[in-house]
Each structure stands twice: as structure tokens, then as C-alpha cells.
Design a protein around this motif. Structure first.
Motif, PDB file in Angstrom:
ATOM      1  N   SER A  53       0.523  -1.248  -0.013  1.00  0.00           N
ATOM      2  CA  SER A  53       0.007  -0.119   0.035  1.00  0.00           C
ATOM      3  C   SER A  53       0.800   1.170  -0.081  1.00  0.00           C
ATOM      4  CB  SER A  53      -0.824   0.020   1.282  1.00  0.00           C
ATOM      5  OG  SER A  53      -0.162  -0.183   2.488  1.00  0.00           O
ATOM      6  N   GLU A  54       2.014   1.091   0.426  1.00  0.00           N
ATOM      7  CA  GLU A  54       2.897   2.183   0.333  1.00  0.00           C
ATOM      8  C   GLU A  54       4.119   2.150  -0.606  1.00  0.00           C
ATOM      9  OE1 GLU A  54       1.774   4.669   2.421  1.00  0.00           O
ATOM     10  OE2 GLU A  54       0.479   3.308   3.339  1.00  0.00           O
ATOM     11  N   ARG A  55       4.329   3.198  -1.505  1.00  0.00           N
ATOM     12  CA  ARG A  55       5.206   3.004  -2.610  1.00  0.00           C
ATOM     13  C   ARG A  55       5.875   4.267  -2.594  1.00  0.00           C
ATOM     14  NH1 ARG A  55       5.559   4.980  -7.837  1.00  0.00           N
ATOM     15  NH2 ARG A  55       3.751   5.871  -7.679  1.00  0.00           N
ATOM     16  N   GLU A  70      12.330   2.706  -7.050  1.00  0.00           N
ATOM     17  CA  GLU A  70      11.190   2.578  -6.390  1.00  0.00           C
ATOM     18  C   GLU A  70      11.063   1.258  -5.892  1.00  0.00           C
ATOM     19  OE1 GLU A  70       7.369   1.598  -9.284  1.00  0.00           O
ATOM     20  OE2 GLU A  70       8.588   3.456  -9.820  1.00  0.00           O
ATOM     21  N   ALA A  71      10.181   1.355  -4.801  1.00  0.00           N
ATOM     22  CA  ALA A  71       9.716   0.018  -3.812  1.00  0.00           C
ATOM     23  C   ALA A  71       8.506   0.140  -3.252  1.00  0.00           C
ATOM     24  CB  ALA A  71      10.798  -0.201  -3.076  1.00  0.00           C
ATOM     25  N   ALA A  78       9.704   0.662   5.349  1.00  0.00           N
ATOM     26  CA  ALA A  78      10.153  -0.359   4.735  1.00  0.00           C
ATOM     27  C   ALA A  78      10.418   0.077   3.196  1.00  0.00           C
ATOM     28  CB  ALA A  78       9.197  -1.804   4.838  1.00  0.00           C
ATOM     29  N   ALA A  79       9.333   0.603   2.516  1.00  0.00           N
ATOM     30  CA  ALA A  79       9.744   0.945   1.197  1.00  0.00           C
ATOM     31  C   ALA A  79      10.716   1.743   0.692  1.00  0.00           C
ATOM     32  CB  ALA A  79       8.146   1.509   0.673  1.00  0.00           C
ATOM     33  N   LEU A  80      10.954   2.424   1.789  1.00  0.00           N
ATOM     34  CA  LEU A  80      11.994   3.609   1.500  1.00  0.00           C
ATOM     35  C   LEU A  80      13.394   2.815   1.640  1.00  0.00           C
ATOM     36  CD1 LEU A  80      13.307   6.435   1.425  1.00  0.00           C
ATOM     37  CD2 LEU A  80      12.876   6.593   4.038  1.00  0.00           C
TER      38      LEU A  80
END
Length: 209
Positions: A53-55, A70-71, A78-80
């Protein structure tokens, strides 16, 4: 180096902004010519995609190629972390390529397809301004299309493959400097690539998208 953090469909907390600055502190070590890093945090509202849900999208801009990573994860931190790891690896590759550029590039295997006729376009709304992303729905369907206009100079196939790797995409649209043909380089299996060209040459002195 300036760090610009923006949110799409989400408000960016100050704590996250400070964490971004700490995580990206190594960028200047690997890319001393970097002038700005754009950080975009996007929240996916669909509950079925809660695990991603978080990009986070990171884009390094400066006197050199644009490098992007990107992730997605269920948490923006965690995406960062994942996006930063990808970005730093691409910055290292860009630095190493710059050091070894005098040796000349090693050409990867490329599958070149013959030119294809360009289809007759249907009337469409005016394109977005350069660098501006515009979202619209596809007819009456719930499908959302994000459109972004880029400006590019003619380049060699080797440079196009390099740019594709630096932004982490599976394809790259460019104008071939040798043939002046609109072309798309794409990833095949392993480290082999393909390229598709349109039989519609453009003026190499003009900017093209």
C-alpha cells in the motif's frame, strides 16, 4: 543537495521527512554532481493491496543521467529502505561506468526487429506539460492511466540501454541518433535486450519524446 518530499493521496509526516534525509545522506558521496532528489510517497487506497500500500519513488537529478528507484511495502519506512538500496546500487554503477567510459562500452546481445508502420492515432486530449504527470480514467472503466511527457535528445542504443537500467524500467523509449527512428529498447531474458523501431524518421536536431 536539495531533497524534495511530496505525497500523493497521503500526508507526509515530519518524522518520515527527517528519516528520508538520513537515508539519502550517501547520495552525495556516490553522485557529487547531484543537485536534487525527488521523493514521492504514494498511498494505495485499495485494501486488497495492503501489503504494497505504500510506494516510494526516488529520483536523482543533476548534471548527469536521471537515476530512479522505487519500491512498495506495507509500511513507508520499509518501502524507503528497499528503494534506497536500489538507488545506491544504481548510483554506484553510474559512477563505475563514468570511470570506465574511456575503455568503451561492451555491447550486449540485442535482438533488432524490423521497423513497424506507425498506427494512425485517434484524436486525443492535449498531452500534459513536460515533467507533469496527469491521471485520467480510460473511458467509462475504472482503469486509471497516468501520463507523463518527457523531453529527450537523440542517443545511441548503448546510451538508451544504460538509461533504462538507471531508471529501473523494462523498456526505454528514445530517438536513435544513427537512424533518427523512434525506438524502444526492452529487456528480454537475462542480460539480453531487444529494440523495436518505427519507420518514421524524425529530425535529429529537434527534441523528441
Amino acid at each position: 543537495m536539495e531533497i524534495v518530499v511530496v505525497g500523493r493521496h497521503v500526508e507526509v509526516p515530519d518524522r518520515f521527512r527527517r528519516h528520508v534525509e538520513d537515508k539519502l545522506s550517501k547520495v552525495t558521496q556516490l553522485a557529487p554532481r547531484a543537485q536534487r532528489v525527488d521523493v514521492e510517497l504514494t498511498h494505495e487506497r485499495n485494501p486488497r493491496q495492503s501489503e504494497v500500500s505504500e510506494r516510494v519513488e526516488l529520483t536523482v537529478r543533476g548534471k548527469g543521467p536521471v537515476i530512479r528507484a522505487e519500491a512498495s511495502a506495507d509500511d513507508e519506512y520499509a518501502a524507503l529502505d528497499v528503494a534506497t538500496t536500489k538507488l545506491l546500487e544504481r548510483l554506484r554503477r553510474a559512477r563505475d561506468r563514468s570511470k570506465d567510459h574511456h575503455r568503451g562500452p561492451t555491447a550486449p546481445p540485442v535482438d533488432v526487429l524490423p521497423p513497424e508502420p506507425e498506427p494512425t492515432p485517434e484524436p486525443e486530449p492535449a498531452p500534459p506539460a513536460l515533467g507533469e504527470a496527469v491521471e485520467s480514467t480510460w473511458g467509462d472503466s475504472p482503469v486509471v492511466i497516468r501520463e507523463k511527457m518527457h523531453q529527450a535528445l537523440p542517443m545511441t542504443l548503448d546510451d538508451a540501454l544504460y538509461e533504462m537500467e538507471m531508471v529501473g524500467h523494462d523498456f526505454y523509449l528514445f530517438i536513435d541518433a544513427e537512424t533518427a527512428l523512434p525506438s524502444v529498447a526492452y529487456r528480454r531474458r537475462g542480460w539480453s535486450y531487444g529494440v523495436i523501431r518505427l519507420d518514421a524518421p524524425v529530425a535529429t536536431t529537434a527534441h523528441a519524446v
